[in-house]
Write a protein that holds these residues in place. Structure first.
Motif, mmCIF file in Angstrom:
data_model
loop_
_atom_site.group_PDB
_atom_site.id
_atom_site.type_symbol
_atom_site.label_atom_id
_atom_site.label_comp_id
_atom_site.label_asym_id
_atom_site.label_seq_id
_atom_site.Cartn_x
_atom_site.Cartn_y
_atom_site.Cartn_z
ATOM 1 N N ASN A 14 -3.418 -3.686 -1.573
ATOM 2 C CA ASN A 14 -2.954 -2.501 -0.848
ATOM 3 C C ASN A 14 -1.522 -2.734 -0.394
ATOM 4 N N VAL A 15 -0.635 -1.801 -0.684
ATOM 5 C CA VAL A 15 0.741 -1.870 -0.193
ATOM 6 C C VAL A 15 0.943 -0.691 0.741
ATOM 7 N N GLN A 16 1.161 -0.989 2.014
ATOM 8 C CA GLN A 16 1.252 0.074 3.023
ATOM 9 C C GLN A 16 2.563 -0.052 3.804
ATOM 10 N N PHE A 17 3.257 1.045 3.936
ATOM 11 C CA PHE A 17 4.540 1.065 4.637
ATOM 12 C C PHE A 17 4.621 2.395 5.373
ATOM 13 N N PHE A 18 4.449 2.392 6.665
ATOM 14 C CA PHE A 18 4.316 3.657 7.401
ATOM 15 C C PHE A 18 4.955 3.547 8.786
ATOM 16 N N PRO A 19 5.343 4.698 9.374
ATOM 17 C CA PRO A 19 6.015 4.683 10.677
ATOM 18 C C PRO A 19 5.053 4.362 11.820
ATOM 19 N N MET A 20 5.559 3.632 12.805
ATOM 20 C CA MET A 20 4.807 3.309 14.020
ATOM 21 C C MET A 20 5.401 4.013 15.232
ATOM 22 N N THR A 21 6.383 4.884 15.000
ATOM 23 C CA THR A 21 7.046 5.611 16.087
ATOM 24 C C THR A 21 7.206 7.067 15.695
ATOM 25 N N ASN A 22 7.574 7.892 16.663
ATOM 26 C CA ASN A 22 7.807 9.318 16.453
ATOM 27 C C ASN A 22 9.305 9.577 16.531
ATOM 28 N N LYS A 23 9.916 9.871 15.381
ATOM 29 C CA LYS A 23 11.371 9.990 15.303
ATOM 30 C C LYS A 23 11.931 11.036 16.254
ATOM 31 N N SER A 24 11.255 12.190 16.358
ATOM 32 C CA SER A 24 11.764 13.270 17.209
ATOM 33 C C SER A 24 11.815 12.829 18.669
ATOM 34 N N CYS A 58 -20.591 -6.892 -7.100
ATOM 35 C CA CYS A 58 -19.648 -6.121 -6.267
ATOM 36 C C CYS A 58 -19.793 -6.515 -4.804
ATOM 37 N N ARG A 59 -18.679 -6.704 -4.109
ATOM 38 C CA ARG A 59 -18.755 -7.062 -2.693
ATOM 39 C C ARG A 59 -19.289 -5.918 -1.829
ATOM 40 N N PRO A 60 -18.715 -4.720 -1.874
ATOM 41 C CA PRO A 60 -19.388 -3.627 -1.155
ATOM 42 C C PRO A 60 -20.712 -3.349 -1.843
ATOM 43 N N LYS A 61 -21.755 -3.103 -1.071
ATOM 44 C CA LYS A 61 -23.084 -2.901 -1.653
ATOM 45 C C LYS A 61 -23.110 -1.646 -2.521
ATOM 46 N N ILE A 62 -23.763 -1.777 -3.672
ATOM 47 C CA ILE A 62 -23.844 -0.683 -4.630
ATOM 48 C C ILE A 62 -25.156 -0.836 -5.392
ATOM 49 N N SER A 63 -25.753 0.272 -5.793
ATOM 50 C CA SER A 63 -27.036 0.215 -6.498
ATOM 51 C C SER A 63 -26.818 0.170 -8.013
ATOM 52 N N ALA A 64 -27.860 -0.249 -8.732
ATOM 53 C CA ALA A 64 -27.804 -0.267 -10.193
ATOM 54 C C ALA A 64 -27.621 1.144 -10.743
ATOM 55 N N ALA A 65 -28.227 2.123 -10.084
ATOM 56 C CA ALA A 65 -28.089 3.519 -10.531
ATOM 57 C C ALA A 65 -26.636 3.979 -10.406
ATOM 58 N N MET A 86 -9.268 7.413 -1.953
ATOM 59 C CA MET A 86 -9.446 6.015 -2.375
ATOM 60 C C MET A 86 -8.642 5.079 -1.486
ATOM 61 N N HIS A 87 -7.433 5.487 -1.092
ATOM 62 C CA HIS A 87 -6.639 4.656 -0.184
ATOM 63 C C HIS A 87 -7.400 4.422 1.126
ATOM 64 N N ARG A 88 -8.099 5.459 1.604
ATOM 65 C CA ARG A 88 -8.887 5.296 2.836
ATOM 66 C C ARG A 88 -10.030 4.306 2.606
ATOM 67 N N GLN A 89 -10.751 4.470 1.489
ATOM 68 C CA GLN A 89 -11.856 3.569 1.183
ATOM 69 C C GLN A 89 -11.373 2.120 1.102
ATOM 70 N N MET A 90 -10.297 1.892 0.370
ATOM 71 C CA MET A 90 -9.791 0.537 0.191
ATOM 72 C C MET A 90 -9.237 -0.029 1.487
ATOM 73 N N GLY A 91 -8.690 0.838 2.348
ATOM 74 C CA GLY A 91 -8.214 0.389 3.654
ATOM 75 C C GLY A 91 -9.362 -0.116 4.517
ATOM 76 N N GLU A 92 -10.499 0.573 4.441
ATOM 77 C CA GLU A 92 -11.685 0.141 5.191
ATOM 78 C C GLU A 92 -12.203 -1.198 4.673
ATOM 79 N N PHE A 93 -12.181 -1.381 3.333
ATOM 80 C CA PHE A 93 -12.625 -2.659 2.759
ATOM 81 C C PHE A 93 -11.690 -3.789 3.178
ATOM 82 N N ALA A 94 -10.395 -3.476 3.299
ATOM 83 C CA ALA A 94 -9.428 -4.496 3.725
ATOM 84 C C ALA A 94 -9.741 -4.967 5.141
ATOM 85 N N LEU A 95 -10.101 -4.039 6.029
ATOM 86 C CA LEU A 95 -10.467 -4.416 7.400
ATOM 87 C C LEU A 95 -11.689 -5.329 7.404
ATOM 88 N N GLU A 96 -12.673 -4.997 6.566
ATOM 89 C CA GLU A 96 -13.883 -5.816 6.491
ATOM 90 C C GLU A 96 -13.566 -7.210 5.955
#
Length: 277
Positions: A262-272, A145-152, A197-207
């Motif tokens: 990861n497929v991400q599609f989100f706003p970068m502006t504030n519509k109001s 596994c790329r992220p470190k993980i123990s045998a336990a 999980m989306h947050r976890q995978m997003g962090e792995f994508a940055l790494e």
């Protein structure tokens, strides 16, 4: 009526309790509400529909009206905590307490396995990895596994995957998948774990931007100005694209490597604020 441990939402439990009583007797919302000590004759109806929420004191009164005691009363309390929690972390804590109460009573929460599966990146990764490393011990799987993980941690995840019928062992004691693909689908409580999980995978994508060779990973993106109609059309296209990716990935039985898309599609502006401008 189903046992309370089969519910994850207290509002649905109240609605079903009323429906069952109504079917057998001349039970009314007015009578139900009065038993719980409320003045409004439709207060609990509005609660069941999600228009209002129960206060801590009201939770106890409603539990009394439904004759809930012991562990079932405690479970009902935790359901309200889960529903009222403002953050995903608080929701996860409440749902884990619900799971613990259900386990003590040898009951199974329908969404419990889905919640646990999506609560950690280790589960989907090991579900893909273990079958392609026949005979591998937990330590070897951990090193793969790329992220470190123990045998336990590997052993704990594999035990859960087998118990949840997401993996099984063949005649040679090697892991095989019970189904080729696991998708999220429409869920209630499990949606909290999926967001985590989306947050976890997003962090792995940055790494991976710095930690993985460029010829082994692909990153791209576009910034668009769109309408609401275009948004819905693009989301439908993303859903179709994901199905095509799954078809490609499952076309061959062999696996060389476990990847995450990861497929991400989100706003970068504030519509109001744009409208004000």
């Amino acid at each position: 009526m189903k046992d309370i441990f089969e519910y994850t939402g207290y509002r649905q439990y109240i609605a079903d309790y009323y429906a069952e009583k109504k079917e057998k007797t001349a039970f009314t919302w007015r009578e139900f509400t009065k038993k719980a000590g409320f003045t409004s004759s439709v207060y609990l109806k509005y609660i069941s529909e999600g228009q209002f929420s129960l206060s801590e004191d009201a939770v106890e009164r409603v539990a009394d009206a439904m004759h809930l005691t012991g562990q079932r009363r405690k479970y009902f309390r935790e359901m309200t905590q889960f529903d009222h929690a403002k953050t995903d972390e608080a929701k996860k804590d409440a749902f884990n307490r619900m799971l613990a109460i259900a386990n003590q009573n040898k009951a199974k929460i329908i969404e419990g396995d889905a919640f646990r599966y999506f609560d950690s990146w280790k589960n989907p990764v090991l579900r893909e990895l273990a079958p392609v490393m026949p005979g591998a011990k937990p330590l070897a799987l951990a090193h793969a596994c790329r992220p470190k993980i123990s045998a336990a941690e590997v052993s704990e995840s594999l035990n859960f995957l087998v118990k949840a019928d997401l993996l099984q062992k063949d005649e040679n004691d090697n892991y095989v998948q019970t189904d080729r693909v696991v998708t999220t689908g429409p869920m209630g409580a499990a949606a909290v774990a999926i967001r985590g999980m989306h947050r976890q995978m997003g962090e792995f994508a940055l790494e991976a931007i710095e930690g993985v060779q460029q010829d082994k990973r692909h990153f791209s993106g576009i910034t668009l100005g769109i309408t609401r109609n275009a948004y819905h059309e693009i989301v439908e296209e993303i859903a179709s694209f994901r199905k095509r990716i799954i078809e490609i990935a499952t076309r061959e039985k062999d696996t060389d490597e476990v990847y995450r898309l990861n497929v991400q599609f989100f706003p970068m502006t504030n519509k109001s604020e744009i409208k004000k401008g």
